[in-house]
Design an enzyme around this catalytic site. Structure first.
Site, PDB file in Angstrom:
ATOM      1  N   HIS A  65       7.686 -14.366  -2.554  1.00 27.46           N
ATOM      2  CA  HIS A  65       7.492 -14.620  -3.994  1.00 27.46           C
ATOM      3  C   HIS A  65       8.473 -15.611  -4.649  1.00 27.46           C
ATOM      4  O   HIS A  65       9.231 -15.253  -5.544  1.00 27.46           O
ATOM      5  CB  HIS A  65       7.446 -13.314  -4.796  1.00 27.46           C
ATOM      6  CG  HIS A  65       8.456 -12.247  -4.424  1.00 27.46           C
ATOM      7  ND1 HIS A  65       9.798 -12.497  -4.244  1.00 27.46           N
ATOM      8  CD2 HIS A  65       8.306 -10.921  -4.212  1.00 27.46           C
ATOM      9  CE1 HIS A  65      10.412 -11.366  -3.944  1.00 27.46           C
ATOM     10  NE2 HIS A  65       9.536 -10.401  -3.913  1.00 27.46           N
ATOM     11  N   LEU A  93       0.931  -1.137   0.000  1.00 26.64           N
ATOM     12  CA  LEU A  93       0.000   0.000   0.000  1.00 26.64           C
ATOM     13  C   LEU A  93       0.964   1.178   0.000  1.00 26.64           C
ATOM     14  O   LEU A  93       1.899   1.181   0.758  1.00 26.64           O
ATOM     15  CB  LEU A  93      -0.876  -0.021   1.256  1.00 26.64           C
ATOM     16  CG  LEU A  93      -1.611  -1.353   1.491  1.00 26.64           C
ATOM     17  CD1 LEU A  93      -2.478  -1.275   2.741  1.00 26.64           C
ATOM     18  CD2 LEU A  93      -2.455  -1.738   0.286  1.00 26.64           C
ATOM     19  N   ASP A 107       1.714  -9.955  -3.398  1.00 22.69           N
ATOM     20  CA  ASP A 107       2.715  -8.963  -3.819  1.00 22.69           C
ATOM     21  C   ASP A 107       2.041  -7.856  -4.640  1.00 22.69           C
ATOM     22  O   ASP A 107       2.603  -7.348  -5.611  1.00 22.69           O
ATOM     23  CB  ASP A 107       3.863  -9.601  -4.597  1.00 22.69           C
ATOM     24  CG  ASP A 107       5.071  -8.673  -4.695  1.00 22.69           C
ATOM     25  OD1 ASP A 107       5.079  -7.603  -4.045  1.00 22.69           O
ATOM     26  OD2 ASP A 107       6.017  -9.012  -5.439  1.00 22.69           O
TER      27      ASP A 107
HETATM   28  N1  LIG Z   1       7.314  -7.041  -6.842  1.00 26.81           N
HETATM   29  C1  LIG Z   1       7.714  -5.957  -7.469  1.00 26.81           C
HETATM   30  O1  LIG Z   1       8.038  -6.055  -8.642  1.00 26.81           O
HETATM   31  N2  LIG Z   1       7.750  -4.754  -6.881  1.00 26.81           N
HETATM   32  C2  LIG Z   1       7.548  -4.470  -5.498  1.00 26.81           C
HETATM   33  C3  LIG Z   1       8.736  -4.797  -4.679  1.00 26.81           C
HETATM   34  C4  LIG Z   1       8.963  -6.276  -4.505  1.00 26.81           C
HETATM   35  O2  LIG Z   1       8.047  -7.013  -4.145  1.00 26.81           O
HETATM   36  O3  LIG Z   1      10.087  -6.735  -4.671  1.00 26.81           O
HETATM   37  C5  LIG Z   1       7.183  -3.007  -5.366  1.00 26.81           C
HETATM   38  O4  LIG Z   1       7.255  -2.454  -4.257  1.00 26.81           O
HETATM   39  O5  LIG Z   1       6.756  -2.409  -6.363  1.00 26.81           O
HETATM   40 ZN   LIG Z   2      10.076  -8.511  -3.444  1.00 29.78          ZN
HETATM   41 ZN   LIG Z   3       6.785  -7.036  -2.717  1.00 31.31          ZN
END
Ligand SMILES: NC(=O)N[C@@H](CC(=O)O)C(=O)O
Ligand SMILES: [Zn+2]
Ligand SMILES: [Zn+2]
Length: 431
Positions: free
Chosen positions: A231, A60, A304
Site C-alpha cells: 500500500h 480474511l 488491502d
Molecule cells: N490497512 C488497514 O488499515 N488495516 C489492516 C492492516 C494493514 O493493512 O496495515 C487490517 O488488518 O485491518
Molecule cells: Zn498494512
Molecule cells: Zn493490510
C-alpha cells in the site's frame, strides 16, 4: 462441463470473438463457435475479457474474527470482484506464523472453491517483531507459502529485516513490508497535514512510510533479495521507487484503489469508515500514484481489503480500527481513476490487476495470456455498466466500504476459475 463465452472482446481490443473453455483451459477462440450439447453459453456481448484478477493483499479474518469475514465470505467477495487468486494476510488470531495455520487457510480456500486463497506467512513470530517465524516450514507446507509479511505492523528492526531478506532469498520467497516507522506514528490516526491539524487529529507523516521504503530498498540491495512495498501512499514513495528501480534494486510496489481515488478531505465528517493505514493522503499524492501506476513505477493494484465490525468502526475516530473493504469495488475504482481518465487501457488493467501481481508473487497459472492452451482463469467485465455501491449488498460480512452511495463505472459480470464459473451476474456459484 464446458463453457462458451459469446461475443467477448479480449483486452477490449478488436472484433468480438467466442471463447470455448473446458478441462480448465481455453480450448478454442474464434468467430461463430457453435455450442454443442451440455455446454453452458454465457452471452458476453460487448464485454471485455481479461485474465482473472490477483490480489496480493487481502485480509480474511479467519481464524479469529469470523464475525467480520470468513474464508467463505471473503472468497465470495473476491469472486464477485473478478478475482481468481487472493493472498490472505497473516494478521489473524492466531497469527499465521506457522504451517498449521497457513495450511489450514489454503485447504479451507480450496474447500470453498471460489478463488485460490494463498496464505501469507508472518515474518516474525506472533507479529512480535522480535524473532523470525518458521518461514521454511510454511514455505514447504501444503499451503506452499510464497509471500511473507507482518502487514498491520512494520518489521521495523533493521537487523531482523535484513535477516528476513537474506533468508527469503534462499527460500525463493517474497517479503512484503508494511512501511511504517512506528516511532513516527505514535498515536497517529490521519495523514499529517492541514486537514488533520484543523480537525484535531494526530498526524501520520509521509516520512514514516518513506524512511522505511528507502531503508528496505538498501537492505534488499545488500542482501541481493527482493522486497515488495505494501500500500504505497505518498508521492515521495513514488520518487524513491523510481530511484531504487533505476539502481537495479529488486523492489516492487502496490497501490490500493482507495489511495488512488480518495484523499484526506474525506475526514471532515469524522466518519471512521475513512480511517485506514496508511492514511488517505492529499490529492497530489493520489495524482502521483495514478501516474506511477500508469508508467509502471508502481507495479500493481492490491485491495488491502480489511473488514471490520460495526462496533470497531462506529466509534470515536481515534479508537476506531483502520481499514476498509475493497474486493468487490476494486475494478470499478480502477475504471474510475485510471481507465476513464485515459491513464490505462484494458490491457493495462490486465497488467496491474493480474499479470504483474501473478509475476511478482510467482503464480504460474494466473495472469496468463488469453490464448488457446492457457489456464481458464478469466473475468468478464461490463465496461459500460454503472452501479451504486450499497454496503448491505456486498458479500462481505462487514459493511465498512467508503464507497457506499457512490456511483461507479464498470462491473464484473462473470468470473471463471479453472474453467468453472465462480460468479455470474452478481451471484456466486458454490462448489
Ligand atoms: N490497512 C488497514 O488499515 N488495516 C489492516 C492492516 C494493514 O493493512 O496495515 C487490517 O488488518 O485491518
Ligand atoms: Zn498494512
Ligand atoms: Zn493490510
Amino acid at each position: 462441463m464446458q463453457v462458451l463465452l459469446k461475443g467477448v472482446r479480449p483486452y477490449g481490443e478488436g472484433d468480438p470473438v467466442d471463447v470455448l473453455l473446458g478441462e480448465g483451459q481455453i480450448l478454442e477462440i474464434g468467430a461463430g463457435l457453435a455450442a454443442t450439447e451440455g455446454v453452458e453459453v454465457i452471452d458476453g456481448a460487448g464485454q471485455v475479457l481479461l485474465p482473472g484478477f490477483v490480489d496480493m493483499h487481502t485480509h480474511l479474518r479467519e481464524p479469529g474474527r469470523e464475525d467480520t469475514e470468513t474464508i467463505a465470505t471473503g472468497s465470495a467477495a473476491a469472486a464477485l470482484g473478478g478475482y481468481t487468486a487472493v493472498f490472505a494476510m497473516a494478521n489473524t488470531d492466531p497469527v499465521a506464523d506457522n504451517a498449521v495455520v497457513t495450511d489450514h487457510v489454503w485447504r479451507r480456500g480450496q474447500e470453498v472453491g471460489l478463488v485460490d486463497v494463498h496464505p501469507v506467512g508472518a515474518v516474525t513470530a506472533g507479529l512480535g517483531g522480535k524473532q523470525l517465524a518458521e518461514m521454511g516450514a510454511m514455505a514447504n507446507g501444503v499451503g506452499a507459502v510464497r509471500m511473507f509479511s507482518d502487514d498491520g505492523k512494520c518489521v521495523d528492526d533493521p537487523l531482523l529485516m535484513r535477516r528476513a531478506l537474506e533468508y527469503s532469498r534462499g527460500l525463493g520467497v517474497l517479503i512484503a513490508q508494511h512501511a511504517e516507522e512506528p516511532r513516527l506514528t505514535v498515536g497517529a490516526v490521519a495523514h499529517e497535514g492541514p486537514n488533520a491539524a484543523r480537525l484535531g487529529l494526530a498526524g501520520w507523516p509521509r516520512v514514516a512510510e518513506e524512511s522505511i521504503v528507502v531503508r528496505d530498498a538498501l537492505l534488499a540491495r545488500d542482501a541481493g533479495a527482493r522486497v515488495h512495498v505494501c500500500h504505497a501512499s505518498t508521492a515521495g514513495t513514488v520518487e524513491l521507487l523510481k530511484w531504487a528501480k533505476a539502481q537495479g534494486i529488486s523492489i516492487t510496489a502496490e497501490v490500493t484503489p482507495h489511495h488512488l481515488l480518495l484523499d484526506d478531505s474525506r475526514l471532515e465528517t469524522y466518519d471512521a469508515v475513512n480511517k485506514v493505514n496508511p492514511p488517505l493522503r492529499e490529492a497530489s499524492d493520489a495524482q502521483a500514484l495514478r501516474a506511477a501506476l500508469a508508467d509502471g513505477t508502481v507495479d500493481c493494484v492490491a485491495t488491502d481489503h480489511a473488514p471490520h465490525a460495526e462496533q470497531d468502526k462506529c466509534c470515536e475516530f481515534s479508537v476506531a480500527r483502520p481499514g476498509m473493504l475493497g474486493l468487490e469495488t476494486a475494478l470499478s475504482v480502477i475504471a474510475e481513476t485510471m481507465v476513464g481518465p485515459g491513464l490505462l487501457d484494458w490491457r493495462g488493467v490486465a497488467r496491474v490487476m493480474s499479470e504483474r501481481p501473478a509475476e511478482i508473487v510467482g503464480l504460474p497459472d494466473q495472469g496468463r495470456p488469453i490464448a488457446v492452451g492457457e489456464p481458464a482463469n478469466l473475468v468478464l467485465v461490463d465496461a459500460d455498466a454503472r452501479w451504486t455501491v450499497q454496503a448491505k449488498e456486498l458479500a462481505s460480512i462487514a459493511d465498512n466500504t467508503p464507497y457506499a452511495g457512490l456511483e461507479l463505472p464498470a462491473k464484473v459480470a462473470t468470473t471463471i476459475l479453472r474453467g468453472r464459473v465462480t460468479a455470474h451476474e452478481g451471484k456466486v456459484r458454490a462448489l
